[in-house]
Design a protein around this motif. Structure first.
Motif, PDB file in Angstrom:
ATOM      1  N   SER A 192      46.802  38.081  42.558  1.00 45.69           N
ATOM      2  CA  SER A 192      45.504  38.691  42.230  1.00 45.69           C
ATOM      3  C   SER A 192      44.392  37.655  42.232  1.00 45.69           C
ATOM      4  CB  SER A 192      45.571  39.371  40.866  1.00 45.69           C
ATOM      5  OG  SER A 192      46.503  40.425  40.879  1.00 45.69           O
ATOM      6  N   ILE A 193      44.662  36.510  41.627  1.00 45.46           N
ATOM      7  CA  ILE A 193      43.665  35.440  41.603  1.00 45.46           C
ATOM      8  C   ILE A 193      43.425  34.900  43.012  1.00 45.46           C
ATOM      9  CG2 ILE A 193      43.248  33.071  40.802  1.00 45.46           C
ATOM     10  CD1 ILE A 193      44.643  33.880  38.179  1.00 45.46           C
ATOM     11  N   LEU A 194      44.475  34.782  43.791  1.00 46.37           N
ATOM     12  CA  LEU A 194      44.359  34.317  45.170  1.00 46.37           C
ATOM     13  C   LEU A 194      43.491  35.266  45.993  1.00 46.37           C
ATOM     14  CD1 LEU A 194      45.398  31.991  46.922  1.00 46.37           C
ATOM     15  CD2 LEU A 194      47.291  33.463  47.588  1.00 46.37           C
ATOM     16  N   LEU A 195      43.691  36.562  45.802  1.00 44.20           N
ATOM     17  CA  LEU A 195      42.893  37.569  46.523  1.00 44.20           C
ATOM     18  C   LEU A 195      41.416  37.467  46.138  1.00 44.20           C
ATOM     19  CD1 LEU A 195      42.954  40.179  48.352  1.00 44.20           C
ATOM     20  CD2 LEU A 195      42.927  41.417  46.185  1.00 44.20           C
ATOM     21  N   ILE A 196      41.144  37.375  44.871  1.00 44.91           N
ATOM     22  CA  ILE A 196      39.751  37.277  44.407  1.00 44.91           C
ATOM     23  C   ILE A 196      39.103  35.997  44.935  1.00 44.91           C
ATOM     24  CG2 ILE A 196      38.301  36.978  42.365  1.00 44.91           C
ATOM     25  CD1 ILE A 196      40.293  38.807  40.883  1.00 44.91           C
ATOM     26  N   ALA A 197      39.818  34.892  44.855  1.00 45.80           N
ATOM     27  CA  ALA A 197      39.290  33.612  45.338  1.00 45.80           C
ATOM     28  C   ALA A 197      39.033  33.654  46.844  1.00 45.80           C
ATOM     29  CB  ALA A 197      40.248  32.484  44.994  1.00 45.80           C
ATOM     30  N   ALA A 198      39.957  34.255  47.588  1.00 45.42           N
ATOM     31  CA  ALA A 198      39.792  34.324  49.041  1.00 45.42           C
ATOM     32  C   ALA A 198      38.539  35.114  49.411  1.00 45.42           C
ATOM     33  CB  ALA A 198      41.018  34.953  49.677  1.00 45.42           C
ATOM     34  N   PHE A 199      38.351  36.279  48.798  1.00 45.15           N
ATOM     35  CA  PHE A 199      37.168  37.077  49.124  1.00 45.15           C
ATOM     36  C   PHE A 199      35.887  36.411  48.639  1.00 45.15           C
ATOM     37  CE2 PHE A 199      40.024  40.625  50.064  1.00 45.15           C
ATOM     38  CZ  PHE A 199      39.407  41.114  51.201  1.00 45.15           C
ATOM     39  N   ALA A 200      35.927  35.763  47.487  1.00 53.27           N
ATOM     40  CA  ALA A 200      34.731  35.094  46.971  1.00 53.27           C
ATOM     41  C   ALA A 200      34.337  33.908  47.851  1.00 53.27           C
ATOM     42  CB  ALA A 200      34.966  34.633  45.540  1.00 53.27           C
TER      43      ALA A 200
END
Length: 169
Positions: free
Chosen positions: A73-81
């Motif tokens: 979840s954190i990886l997904l948020i970081a990638a999109f940000a």
């Protein structure tokens, strides 16, 4: 068709302005509801960015329901940000200088992931001008100046030009 210059259907000599998406060539003289188009494009970009964030929220909720773990979840948020921030920066820089076509093609997927940043850049640029207007105006004015220099007629015969020194007979 008329032979008078400036009438519709008759091409005028000289450089032609480059069209901008959603604006055509109205950016040259700000005609054809230019202000309304700018407001519409800016508002449309903001609405699409908000809709994109809404879709990303559903994707995040889907991952949370699938219980994939906090790391993913954190990886997904970081990638999109990160992709959105970098896409915003590249898009904003592309309004003032021509991007390299090869780099642009290589980063197409990256820009698609960061689509929210691209849309925000469009919306913010529409507050001051059509996206890319300043760059195209500078190029168009340069082309017009070069055309004027090439087409101005010389006065006198250059072969009869007096030389700076004395002639020997």
């Amino acid at each position: 068709m008329s032979d008078e210059p400036g009438t519709p259907g008759t091409p005028t000599p000289g450089p032609r302005p480059e069209e901008i998406r959603f604006f055509g060539t109205t950016w040259v003289d700000h005609s054809g509801n230019y202000g309304l188009r700018r407001a519409g494009v800016g508002l449309g970009a903001l609405v699409l960015a908000a809709a994109g964030c809404f879709v990303l929220r559903f994707a995040y909720q889907g991952l949370a329901m699938a219980d994939v773990g906090s790391f993913v979840s954190i990886l997904l948020i970081a990638a999109f940000a990160i992709c959105s921030a970098l896409a915003y920066n590249r898009t904003w820089a592309g309004f003032s200088e021509r991007p390299d076509p090869e780099k642009q093609a290589a980063l197409r997927g990256f820009m698609a992931i960061g689509f929210v940043g691209v849309l925000v850049a469009y919306a913010l640029r529409c507050l001051t001008e059509a996206p890319g207007e300043k760059l195209r105006r500078r190029e168009y004015e340069t082309a017009q100046e070069q055309y004027e220099r090439r087409t101005t007629r010389r006065t006198g015969n250059p072969a009869k030009k007096k030389s700076g020194g004395k002639r020997k007979n």
